[in-house]
Design an enzyme around this catalytic site. Structure first.
Site, PDB file in Angstrom:
ATOM      1  N   GLU A   5      62.218  45.698   2.478  1.00 15.54           N
ATOM      2  CA  GLU A   5      63.641  45.845   2.774  1.00 15.54           C
ATOM      3  C   GLU A   5      63.884  45.474   4.228  1.00 15.54           C
ATOM      4  OE1 GLU A   5      66.852  49.398   3.615  1.00 15.54           O
ATOM      5  OE2 GLU A   5      65.187  49.814   2.253  1.00 15.54           O
ATOM      6  N   HIS A  55      59.590  50.454  -1.836  1.00 18.83           N
ATOM      7  CA  HIS A  55      59.818  49.439  -0.814  1.00 18.83           C
ATOM      8  C   HIS A  55      59.356  49.923   0.551  1.00 18.83           C
ATOM      9  CE1 HIS A  55      63.695  51.696  -0.479  1.00 18.83           C
ATOM     10  NE2 HIS A  55      63.493  51.497   0.811  1.00 18.83           N
ATOM     11  N   HIS A 104      50.949  47.325  10.649  1.00 19.68           N
ATOM     12  CA  HIS A 104      51.198  45.984  10.138  1.00 19.68           C
ATOM     13  C   HIS A 104      51.470  46.027   8.641  1.00 19.68           C
ATOM     14  CE1 HIS A 104      46.799  46.539   9.582  1.00 19.68           C
ATOM     15  NE2 HIS A 104      47.014  45.896   8.445  1.00 19.68           N
ATOM     16  N   GLU A 110      49.230  41.036   8.445  1.00 21.69           N
ATOM     17  CA  GLU A 110      47.840  40.670   8.216  1.00 21.69           C
ATOM     18  C   GLU A 110      47.772  39.864   6.919  1.00 21.69           C
ATOM     19  OE1 GLU A 110      43.425  42.748   7.796  1.00 21.69           O
ATOM     20  OE2 GLU A 110      45.224  43.959   7.446  1.00 21.69           O
TER      21      GLU A 110
END
Length: 129
Positions: free
Chosen positions: A58, A8, A77, A125
């Site tokens: 998360e 994650h 990003h 993005e």
């Protein structure tokens, strides 16, 4: 030692409900798991894209945080792929999420990506699949 796999990516959010709405409504993520820790004064919400790779986002909500987080200069990003880039861009624009213009990197002039930001200012993005 075995092979490492992505589990994650965690980001801290100021307003959990506002962030959940963004990731669910704008990007189609689904809540996979929630871990409320009142004694630790935080809630963790894991979101998935419904794909089988298992990588999750998360959202960490710390109780009592009233000042927006400083995103600093180290964060870049999140990147997500989509089949119909132009349709996604038009939908995000129509809903007021202020995506950047469609852009491309190669010399062919074909748009390949754009950016938008979540409620906390994290850049996302969107890339042509």
């Amino acid at each position: 030692m075995g092979k490492f796999k992505m589990a994650h990516t965690m980001i801290r959010v100021l307003n959990l409900e506002k962030s959940l709405a963004f990731y669910k409504e704008v990007l189609g993520f689904e809540e996979v798991k929630r871990n409320d820790q009142p004694e630790g004064e935080f809630t963790l919400v894991f979101l998935g894209d419904g794909e089988s790779n298992g990588h999750q986002l998360e959202l960490t909500y710390n109780y009592g945080q009233v000042v927006p987080y400083d995103l600093g200069t180290g964060y870049g990003h999140l990147a997500l792929r989509v089949d119909d880039l132009e349709a996604a861009h038009a939908e995000h624009q129509a809903k007021g999420y202020k995506p950047t213009d469609l852009k491309g990197l190669s010399g062919d002039g074909k748009p390949r990506f754009y950016f938008l930001a979540d409620p906390d200012g994290y850049k996302i993005e969107i890339i042509r699949n």
